[in-house]
Design a protein around this motif. Structure first.
Motif, mmCIF file in Angstrom:
data_model
loop_
_atom_site.group_PDB
_atom_site.id
_atom_site.type_symbol
_atom_site.label_atom_id
_atom_site.label_comp_id
_atom_site.label_asym_id
_atom_site.label_seq_id
_atom_site.Cartn_x
_atom_site.Cartn_y
_atom_site.Cartn_z
ATOM 1 N N LEU A 182 -4.384 -3.314 -11.632
ATOM 2 C CA LEU A 182 -3.887 -2.121 -10.952
ATOM 3 C C LEU A 182 -2.380 -2.219 -10.732
ATOM 4 C CD1 LEU A 182 -4.403 0.547 -9.373
ATOM 5 C CD2 LEU A 182 -4.736 -0.869 -7.340
ATOM 6 N N ASN A 183 -1.923 -3.367 -10.257
ATOM 7 C CA ASN A 183 -0.487 -3.558 -10.015
ATOM 8 C C ASN A 183 0.317 -3.458 -11.311
ATOM 9 O OD1 ASN A 183 -0.760 -3.904 -7.246
ATOM 10 N ND2 ASN A 183 -1.057 -6.115 -7.412
ATOM 11 N N LEU A 189 3.950 2.561 -14.735
ATOM 12 C CA LEU A 189 4.216 3.948 -14.378
ATOM 13 C C LEU A 189 5.591 4.093 -13.739
ATOM 14 C CD1 LEU A 189 0.782 5.193 -12.961
ATOM 15 C CD2 LEU A 189 2.036 6.184 -14.881
ATOM 16 N N ALA A 190 5.943 3.163 -12.848
ATOM 17 C CA ALA A 190 7.238 3.219 -12.172
ATOM 18 C C ALA A 190 8.381 3.103 -13.183
ATOM 19 C CB ALA A 190 7.329 2.103 -11.141
ATOM 20 N N LYS A 233 2.315 11.757 -9.747
ATOM 21 C CA LYS A 233 1.025 12.060 -9.124
ATOM 22 C C LYS A 233 0.029 10.926 -9.369
ATOM 23 C CE LYS A 233 -2.585 15.585 -8.897
ATOM 24 N NZ LYS A 233 -3.082 16.887 -9.433
ATOM 25 N N LYS A 234 0.031 10.416 -10.599
ATOM 26 C CA LYS A 234 -0.860 9.301 -10.942
ATOM 27 C C LYS A 234 -0.518 8.063 -10.124
ATOM 28 C CE LYS A 234 -3.919 6.991 -13.352
ATOM 29 N NZ LYS A 234 -5.376 7.197 -13.152
ATOM 30 N N LEU A 235 0.785 7.799 -9.950
ATOM 31 C CA LEU A 235 1.222 6.635 -9.180
ATOM 32 C C LEU A 235 0.817 6.759 -7.712
ATOM 33 C CD1 LEU A 235 2.735 3.960 -9.142
ATOM 34 C CD2 LEU A 235 4.860 5.237 -8.775
ATOM 35 N N ASN A 239 -1.639 4.190 -5.581
ATOM 36 C CA ASN A 239 -1.178 3.538 -4.350
ATOM 37 C C ASN A 239 -2.211 3.610 -3.232
ATOM 38 O OD1 ASN A 239 1.307 2.566 -5.215
ATOM 39 N ND2 ASN A 239 2.334 4.520 -4.818
ATOM 40 N N THR A 240 -3.163 4.544 -3.344
ATOM 41 C CA THR A 240 -4.204 4.668 -2.317
ATOM 42 C C THR A 240 -5.401 3.757 -2.597
ATOM 43 O OG1 THR A 240 -5.313 6.509 -3.479
ATOM 44 C CG2 THR A 240 -3.559 7.073 -1.905
#
Length: 296
Positions: A182-183, A189-190, A233-235, A239-240
């Motif tokens: 996930l990270n 993405l970032a 939006k995906k990021l 994050n949740t």
């Protein structure tokens, strides 16, 4: 509810001590007791008494100075200096079932100061025994500690077989791996969003330099912005996402208990949430891991 309300109305011994030692009552203005080291730190630091600013006779006293200083001598005479600190593995875990407060400790010792026995007691009862807000809950601490360790070892030995233990560890390891992946996705993405920000900024520069016309700029700009918004939006969604996993080495703690050696306060605190003692001296252990609570 009634018990908690009654307890909340009581003055603490520390509060009474502060009042008895407050020189404001004999007409002195006292300042500089605390210092705010950093504006970011809300909790102030207490200064030494020799650093206080004391201005005498600034207002009418309400307490006679002779009586005030006599009280200070009495307080000094009743202050005991602890020569030894007790290394108790269950410290902070023992709770009175009736009032919900932490249990306290007392010792019996020889005249030379050597400790012989340690006992638990309800702090509420010990502080105000005449009010009968709770009961003593006195227990021999050494016997209690040995009984708790034996019970935890018994739980590990009786219920957590190798297969069960392996399953818990495997679940934990799977969560760790999922969190790593996930990270990694969040990092990618970032970076992609940074690239798109750069590309959008470059489009503005090309338009200002006349390298692209208005139509091409609008078309490419809209495409890049939509792509960036989609990734943002995906990021936010990623994050949740949270993975629950044990923050202690579960297998090692269990093995240490099973070997009957190297038992430490850290191990007990890693496994145990609290230990309740009721007025009949019945002991109930609550574990931090749901698996142990259902098996105990």
């Amino acid at each position: 509810m009634g018990q908690e309300y009654r307890l909340s109305l009581l003055w603490k011994t520390d509060t009474i001590r502060r009042i008895l030692k407050n020189e404001m009552y004999i007409g002195n203005m006292v300042q500089g007791k605390q210092t705010q080291i950093n504006y970011k730190l809300k909790k102030p630091v207490h200064n030494k008494k020799e650093d206080w600013i004391i201005v005498p006779n600034t207002h009418e006293p309400i307490v006679d100075k002779e009586k005030f200083y006599a009280v200070q001598e009495i307080i000094k005479s009743r202050t005991r200096t602890r020569t030894k600190s007790l290394n108790l593995m269950l410290r902070g875990l023992l709770v009175c079932k009736e009032c919900g407060k932490k249990m306290g400790y007392s010792t019996s010792h020889f005249k030379n100061g050597n400790y012989t026995q340690i006992y638990t007691h309800c702090h509420t009862y010990q502080s105000l025994p005449k009010l009968k807000l709770c009961t003593p809950h006195n227990m021999n601490y050494t016997k209690l500690e040995n009984a708790v360790i034996s019970e935890v070892q018994n739980i590990c030995r009786k219920y957590l077989d190798i297969k069960k233990c392996k399953q818990i560890i495997d679940d934990n390891n799977n969560n760790v791996q999922n969190e790593i992946e996930l990270n990694k996705e969040k990092s990618n993405l970032a970076k992609a969003i940074e690239v798109l920000d750069f590309q959008i900024e470059k489009l503005y520069e090309d338009k200002l330099k006349g390298l692209i016309n208005d139509n091409d700029f609008s078309r490419m700009y809209e495409k890049k912005v939509n792509e960036r918004d989609s990734k943002n939006k995906k990021l936010e969604e990623l994050n949740t996402v949270k993975f629950e996993r044990n923050v202690v080495d579960y297998e090692k703690i269990i093995q240490d208990f099973l070997k009957k050696e190297n038992i430490t306060a850290y191990m007990l605190n890693s496994l145990i949430e609290k230990i309740e003692i009721d007025q009949n001296k019945q002991v109930t252990i609550y574990y931090k891991f749901a698996d142990l609570n259902t098996l105990s």
